[in-house]
Design an enzyme around this catalytic site. Structure first.
Site, PDB file in Angstrom:
ATOM      1  N   HIS A 264       0.670  -1.155   0.112  1.00 46.02           N
ATOM      2  CA  HIS A 264      -0.117   0.333   0.113  1.00 46.02           C
ATOM      3  C   HIS A 264       0.728   1.064  -0.137  1.00 46.02           C
ATOM      4  O   HIS A 264       1.995   1.324  -0.918  1.00 46.02           O
ATOM      5  CB  HIS A 264      -0.822   0.096   1.094  1.00 46.02           C
ATOM      6  CG  HIS A 264      -2.225   0.911   0.745  1.00 46.02           C
ATOM      7  ND1 HIS A 264      -2.472   1.795  -0.010  1.00 46.02           N
ATOM      8  CD2 HIS A 264      -2.950   1.300   2.512  1.00 46.02           C
ATOM      9  CE1 HIS A 264      -2.619   2.295   0.629  1.00 46.02           C
ATOM     10  NE2 HIS A 264      -3.873   2.238   1.864  1.00 46.02           N
ATOM     11  N   HIS A 305      -2.317  -2.381  -9.807  1.00 44.13           N
ATOM     12  CA  HIS A 305      -3.609  -1.638  -8.875  1.00 44.13           C
ATOM     13  C   HIS A 305      -4.753  -3.004  -8.598  1.00 44.13           C
ATOM     14  O   HIS A 305      -5.108  -2.958 -10.140  1.00 44.13           O
ATOM     15  CB  HIS A 305      -3.817  -0.193  -9.822  1.00 44.13           C
ATOM     16  CG  HIS A 305      -4.517   0.680  -8.177  1.00 44.13           C
ATOM     17  ND1 HIS A 305      -5.604   0.451  -7.496  1.00 44.13           N
ATOM     18  CD2 HIS A 305      -4.186   1.125  -7.092  1.00 44.13           C
ATOM     19  CE1 HIS A 305      -5.799   1.209  -6.851  1.00 44.13           C
ATOM     20  NE2 HIS A 305      -4.786   2.054  -6.285  1.00 44.13           N
ATOM     21  N   ASP A 362       2.791   4.791  -6.798  1.00 43.88           N
ATOM     22  CA  ASP A 362       4.047   5.186  -6.282  1.00 43.88           C
ATOM     23  C   ASP A 362       5.541   5.179  -7.216  1.00 43.88           C
ATOM     24  O   ASP A 362       5.991   4.936  -6.368  1.00 43.88           O
ATOM     25  CB  ASP A 362       4.128   3.956  -5.413  1.00 43.88           C
ATOM     26  CG  ASP A 362       2.390   4.419  -3.785  1.00 43.88           C
ATOM     27  OD1 ASP A 362       2.114   3.432  -4.369  1.00 43.88           O
ATOM     28  OD2 ASP A 362       3.330   5.300  -3.352  1.00 43.88           O
TER      29      ASP A 362
HETATM   30  C1  SDX Z   1      -1.734   1.750  -3.325  1.00 43.58           C
HETATM   31  O1  SDX Z   1      -6.282   0.732  -2.842  1.00 43.58           O
HETATM   32  C2  SDX Z   1      -5.607   1.875  -3.254  1.00 43.58           C
HETATM   33  O2  SDX Z   1      -6.085   3.131  -3.665  1.00 43.58           O
HETATM   34  C3  SDX Z   1      -3.968   2.323  -3.615  1.00 43.58           C
HETATM   35  C4  SDX Z   1      -3.946   2.900  -3.815  1.00 43.58           C
HETATM   36  C5  SDX Z   1      -4.079   4.444  -2.754  1.00 43.58           C
HETATM   37  O3  SDX Z   1      -4.184   6.122  -3.990  1.00 43.58           O
HETATM   38  O4  SDX Z   1      -4.470   4.185  -1.829  1.00 43.58           O
HETATM   39  O5  SDX Z   1      -3.463   3.169  -5.066  1.00 43.58           O
HETATM   40  C6  SDX Z   1      -2.008   3.516  -3.311  1.00 43.58           C
HETATM   41  O6  SDX Z   1      -1.135   1.635  -2.406  1.00 43.58           O
HETATM   42  C7  SDX Z   1      -0.937   1.961  -4.567  1.00 43.58           C
HETATM   43  C8  SDX Z   1      -0.366  -0.122  -4.876  1.00 43.58           C
HETATM   44  C9  SDX Z   1       0.847   0.038  -4.535  1.00 43.58           C
HETATM   45  N1  SDX Z   1       2.085  -0.930  -4.166  1.00 43.58           N
HETATM   46  C10 SDX Z   1       2.308  -1.070  -5.311  1.00 43.58           C
HETATM   47  O7  SDX Z   1       3.092  -0.922  -5.474  1.00 43.58           O
HETATM   48  C11 SDX Z   1       3.302  -2.432  -5.098  1.00 43.58           C
HETATM   49  C12 SDX Z   1       3.076  -3.628  -5.775  1.00 43.58           C
HETATM   50  N2  SDX Z   1       1.865  -4.058  -6.279  1.00 43.58           N
HETATM   51  C13 SDX Z   1       1.651  -5.103  -5.880  1.00 43.58           C
HETATM   52  O8  SDX Z   1       1.397  -6.081  -4.625  1.00 43.58           O
HETATM   53  C14 SDX Z   1      -0.277  -5.216  -6.467  1.00 43.58           C
HETATM   54  O9  SDX Z   1      -0.445  -4.915  -7.580  1.00 43.58           O
HETATM   55  C15 SDX Z   1      -1.628  -4.637  -5.632  1.00 43.58           C
HETATM   56  C16 SDX Z   1      -1.366  -5.222  -4.340  1.00 43.58           C
HETATM   57  C17 SDX Z   1      -1.174  -2.978  -5.318  1.00 43.58           C
HETATM   58  C18 SDX Z   1      -2.622  -4.808  -6.273  1.00 43.58           C
HETATM   59  O10 SDX Z   1      -2.667  -5.913  -5.714  1.00 43.58           O
HETATM   60  P1  SDX Z   1      -3.761  -7.571  -6.312  1.00 43.58           P
HETATM   61  O11 SDX Z   1      -4.929  -6.008  -6.889  1.00 43.58           O
HETATM   62  O12 SDX Z   1      -4.182  -8.077  -5.188  1.00 43.58           O
HETATM   63  O13 SDX Z   1      -3.812  -8.541  -7.523  1.00 43.58           O
HETATM   64  P2  SDX Z   1      -3.012  -9.771  -7.183  1.00 43.58           P
HETATM   65  O14 SDX Z   1      -1.890  -9.950  -5.599  1.00 43.58           O
HETATM   66  O15 SDX Z   1      -4.057 -10.536  -7.247  1.00 43.58           O
HETATM   67  O16 SDX Z   1      -2.361  -9.727  -8.746  1.00 43.58           O
HETATM   68  C19 SDX Z   1      -2.478  -9.762 -10.146  1.00 43.58           C
HETATM   69  C20 SDX Z   1      -1.559 -10.995 -10.268  1.00 43.58           C
HETATM   70  C21 SDX Z   1      -0.687 -11.696  -9.560  1.00 43.58           C
HETATM   71  O17 SDX Z   1      -0.656 -12.755 -10.821  1.00 43.58           O
HETATM   72  P3  SDX Z   1      -1.436 -14.054 -10.824  1.00 43.58           P
HETATM   73  O18 SDX Z   1      -1.589 -14.843  -9.657  1.00 43.58           O
HETATM   74  O19 SDX Z   1      -3.158 -13.617 -11.698  1.00 43.58           O
HETATM   75  O20 SDX Z   1      -0.297 -15.055 -11.855  1.00 43.58           O
HETATM   76  O21 SDX Z   1      -0.618  -9.797 -10.949  1.00 43.58           O
HETATM   77  C22 SDX Z   1       0.297 -10.016 -10.267  1.00 43.58           C
HETATM   78  C23 SDX Z   1      -0.072 -11.021  -9.166  1.00 43.58           C
HETATM   79  O22 SDX Z   1       1.519 -11.740  -8.904  1.00 43.58           O
HETATM   80  N3  SDX Z   1       1.049  -9.383  -9.468  1.00 43.58           N
HETATM   81  C24 SDX Z   1       2.176  -8.948 -10.011  1.00 43.58           C
HETATM   82  C25 SDX Z   1       2.495  -7.128  -9.695  1.00 43.58           C
HETATM   83  N4  SDX Z   1       0.810  -6.750  -8.826  1.00 43.58           N
HETATM   84  C26 SDX Z   1       0.019  -8.125  -9.465  1.00 43.58           C
HETATM   85  N5  SDX Z   1       3.453  -9.262 -10.850  1.00 43.58           N
HETATM   86  C27 SDX Z   1       4.659  -8.196 -10.263  1.00 43.58           C
HETATM   87  N6  SDX Z   1       5.085  -7.652  -9.230  1.00 43.58           N
HETATM   88  C28 SDX Z   1       3.493  -6.140  -9.257  1.00 43.58           C
HETATM   89  N7  SDX Z   1       3.771  -5.652  -8.561  1.00 43.58           N
END
Ligand code: SDX
Length: 426
Positions: A264, A305, A362
């Site tokens: 997050h 996201h 971010d």
């Molecule tokens: C913020 O919610 C908000 O509005 C938050 C925010 C705000 O202003 O409040 O926008 C701020 O938190 C932005 C996000 C910051 N976090 C990151 O940058 C960390 C990296 N991102 C991931 O951890 C992830 O994308 C999340 C946590 C942001 C979202 O996760 P989800 O929606 O639960 O999606 P998921 O983990 O189920 O991913 C779907 C697929 C998976 O692969 P498969 O299982 O389908 O094979 O996408 C992959 C994930 O492994 N994936 C990634 C990835 N993000 C998702 N793979 C590599 N790198 C990534 N960053």
């Protein structure tokens, strides 16, 4: 209410579930009737759950749209000020001149913190993570403001909102000063919000400090880009804490704690650490291979996201601001070139394209914060500072409308009832 209904069939039962329509965005299905039929709905991570009704922020993840009270983030970030966006989030409309002057003046007259608060900092080691310090200090604010803790009193809610927005920059700058062993710097009434913050961060008793207007404008824009984002994890935490009638300072402290996670708000710090680990453009390809390797837990921080399945509109403005700030300062930061190469490769790679993973807020913010001189471990503190008006607006919206304590249920798969076994018989 739309009058539309969904029909759920369970065995020989047909259950009519009301469908409600908002002003924009998906309709919602009211599922509370399933409880009366002996069922719970099941939605870990709330992927498909609207937890509340709100009028504050709208996100269209497919189109990459973000509106605060109807105004596009791109327009607010380039034409408004952070204080004006705070007013908009809290009050629902842009202020006229008198309203803005009054709001600004109220903020300016609450920027100081009680002198006793400085002793909370002394309980921490100097190398404590600033988010741990901010969490503790903001939670402690409720110990100082007994005169504004009646959450049923609209004036108390207003004063608490002003106090929190006004004091977060002071508390954040104190976190930094404490970590570098420098004396705390008091706010100045003649400075605007973001200039005041930068002066409290970087001034010392030894020399006058002139705020660079380029940095003040960039700081203000970063605060705007972080101001609110609908029902994200930390905002939902604030709402949940607020539903127990906890005081606003405790609710915001809960939001700060939730924001800290690297999935997050902690992602901005994690992006810079990731870029430093990659080191050079030559290593980008091998890093991306690690990210795609399911046996490797490496994630591309700053990408992906829960809601945006297109570009995060804030990332676009952040990237544009990056270019502006670095060129205005004459900084040639290799991290920016590295980030752009990483983005270019990722956006062409099917792993990211098929999962609709794009840069989020971010991905570029840390490069600007670094150019402003903000240390890495303070990045999420900046995010928390910027998000404060959003948290408060959602808390106020919930508290000033009918609400019930948030209390989700579960699918229980543990042991069914069994009798205690005496230690001698085990
Ligand atoms: C913020 O919610 C908000 O509005 C938050 C925010 C705000 O202003 O409040 O926008 C701020 O938190 C932005 C996000 C910051 N976090 C990151 O940058 C960390 C990296 N991102 C991931 O951890 C992830 O994308 C999340 C946590 C942001 C979202 O996760 P989800 O929606 O639960 O999606 P998921 O983990 O189920 O991913 C779907 C697929 C998976 O692969 P498969 O299982 O389908 O094979 O996408 C992959 C994930 O492994 N994936 C990634 C990835 N993000 C998702 N793979 C590599 N790198 C990534 N960053």
């Amino acid at each position: 209410m739309s009058g539309k209904k969904a029909q759920l069939t369970i065995g020989d039962q047909n259950i009519d579930l009301p469908i409600y329509s908002g002003s924009v965005g998906p309709d919602v299905i009211d599922v509370k009737e399933v409880l009366a039929r002996g069922y719970f709905t099941y939605d870990p991570g709330f992927m498909a759950t609207a937890a509340c009704e709100s009028k504050i922020t709208f996100i269209d993840g497919d189109q990459g749209i973000l509106l605060h009270r109807g105004y596009p983030i791109e327009q607010l970030a380039t034409q408004s000020t952070y204080e004006e966006v705070c007013y908009l989030l809290l009050n629902g409309e842009l202020p006229d001149k008198a309203q803005m002057e009054n709001f600004s003046s109220s903020i300016r007259h609450h920027t100081m913190v009680n002198e006793q608060l400085q002793f909370f900092y002394r309980g921490f080691r100097r190398d404590a993570h600033p988010m741990a310090v901010m969490c503790g200090v903001v939670g402690a604010l409720s110990a100082f403001y007994h005169d504004s803790l009646d959450i049923r009193n609209p004036e108390h809610r207003r004063v608490s909102a002003i106090r929190l927005i006004a004091k977060m920059p002071t508390i954040a700058a104190m976190c930094y000063k404490y970590s570098v062993g420098q004396p705390f710097v008091y706010p100045r009434d003649e400075l605007d919000y973001s200039s005041n913050f930068l002066r409290m961060m970087f001034a010392t008793p030894c020399a006058d400090y002139e705020v660079n207007p380029v940095l003040a404008k960039a700081m203000d824009r970063i605060f705007i880009l972080h101001a609110d984002h609908e029902q994200n994890a930390s905002t939902s935490t604030v709402r949940m804490a607020g539903s127990t009638d906890a005081n606003p300072f405790a609710c915001i402290a809960a939001g700060i704690a939730a924001l800290w996670g690297p999935s997050h708000g902690g992602a901005n710090e994690a992006v810079l650490r990731m870029l430093a680990e990659i080191g050079s453009v030559d290593h980008v390809e091998s890093f991306v291979r690690r990210v795609k390797d399911k046996s490797d837990s490496t994630k591309l921080m700053g990408f992906g996201h829960r809601v945006y399945k297109n570009f995060d509109p804030r990332a676009k403005v952040m990237k544009q601001t990056c270019d502006e700030v670095l060129s205005a300062l004459g900084i040639d930061d290799p991290m920016l070139e590295l980030a752009m190469k990483l983005e270019e490769i990722a956006l062409k790679d099917d792993y990211f394209v098929s999962r609709k993973l794009y840069p989020n807020v971010d991905f570029y913010s840390g490069i600007i914060l670094k150019a402003i001189g903000i240390p890495l471990n303070l990045f999420t503190v900046i995010f928390a500072l910027g998000r404060t008006p959003g948290w408060i607006a959602h808390w106020q919206e919930m508290i000033s409308n009918p609400y019930k304590i948030a209390r989700p249920r579960q699918l229980y798969t543990g042991n069914t009832q069994r009798d205690y076994v005496a230690p001698s018989a085990r």
